[in-house]
Design an enzyme around this catalytic site. Structure first.
Site, PDB file in Angstrom:
ATOM      1  N   PRO A   1      -1.000   2.422  -2.364  1.00 26.90           N
ATOM      2  CA  PRO A   1      -0.166   1.214  -2.278  1.00 26.90           C
ATOM      3  C   PRO A   1       0.870   1.089  -3.400  1.00 26.90           C
ATOM      4  O   PRO A   1       1.819   0.327  -3.270  1.00 26.90           O
ATOM      5  CB  PRO A   1      -1.193   0.069  -2.365  1.00 26.90           C
ATOM      6  CG  PRO A   1      -2.468   0.675  -1.868  1.00 26.90           C
ATOM      7  CD  PRO A   1      -2.437   2.086  -2.365  1.00 26.90           C
ATOM      8  N   SER A   2       0.699   1.820  -4.484  1.00 25.94           N
ATOM      9  CA  SER A   2       1.615   1.741  -5.625  1.00 25.94           C
ATOM     10  C   SER A   2       2.911   2.472  -5.327  1.00 25.94           C
ATOM     11  O   SER A   2       2.909   3.672  -5.020  1.00 25.94           O
ATOM     12  CB  SER A   2       0.947   2.353  -6.858  1.00 25.94           C
ATOM     13  OG  SER A   2       1.903   2.743  -7.825  1.00 25.94           O
TER      14      SER A   2
END
Length: 216
Positions: free
Chosen positions: A10-11
């Site tokens: 998700p980063s």
């Protein structure tokens, strides 16, 4: 050769490195981190990265963090040519400029607006949203007359920027007022290898985890 990559899909910064690795044909030894569970504070990770952040790369014992530094390193060491990170001083300076713009303006303003609300339940700041709009406006102006962020060829600057822009996108930012960004964004989706499986999937995961903040 073993390249360990400590990451969270998700980063956005992690996604940019994964996109670069895909473009270079690299196979990372992926080590997904549970930050909420404290993986980044374990002694074995602190030996690798005293700042205990992701992404972190360990290439045959050489440790490196800060995603944009990792992008440059990977191309310089493993690129078959310099197309993703040109050696020409002016072209490289333009790539660097856009990498720093992503770090210090585009990504930073998303973080300043959303992260206090996500992690501290702070109220949203209208001024903060205006700064996000200004940042996208700067990118729109910078893309005038350019196919990609630093010119006519895809570079690591595009990989960093598109990871950030995808995160804006899943959080329902309206890009309709920024035609150059929209054109470039669609071109990146079609051009960058592994886009859907890496960048879109990761951005969607980020929204699934934190998108409820839009309802507060």
């Amino acid at each position: 050769m073993t390249i360990d990559f400590y990451y969270l899909l998700p980063s956005a910064p992690c996604r940019s490195v994964l996109l670069c690795g895909k473009a270079l044909g690299l196979e990372f030894n992926l080590k997904e981190m549970d930050l909420m569970g404290g993986d980044h504070l374990k002694p074995e990770f602190l030996k690798v990265n005293y700042q205990h952040c992701v992404p972190t790369l360990v290439d045959n014992g050489f440790s490196l963090w800060e995603s944009r530094a990792i992008l440059a390193y990977l191309v310089e060491k493993y690129g078959k040519d310099d197309s993703l990170y040109p050696k020409d001083p002016e072209n490289r300076a333009r790539v660097n400029q856009m990498l720093y713009f992503d770090m210090g303006t585009l990504y930073q303003r998303f973080a300043e607006y959303y992260y206090p609300a996500i992690f501290a339940k702070a109220p949203f700041s209208p001024d903060g949203f205006k700064k996000m709009e200004d940042a996208v406006g700067f990118l729109n102006t910078g893309l005038e007359g350019r196919k990609f962020a630093a010119g006519d060829a895809l570079t690591i600057a595009d990989m960093a920027l598109v990871a950030t822009v995808a995160t804006y996108d899943v959080f329902k930012f309206d890009f309709s007022k920024y035609p150059n960004v929209t054109r470039w964004y669609e071109s990146c989706k079609k051009t960058i290898a592994g886009y859907d499986e890496i960048n879109q999937k990761g951005a969607d995961q980020f929204f699934e985890k934190f998108g409820a903040v839009l309802n507060q």
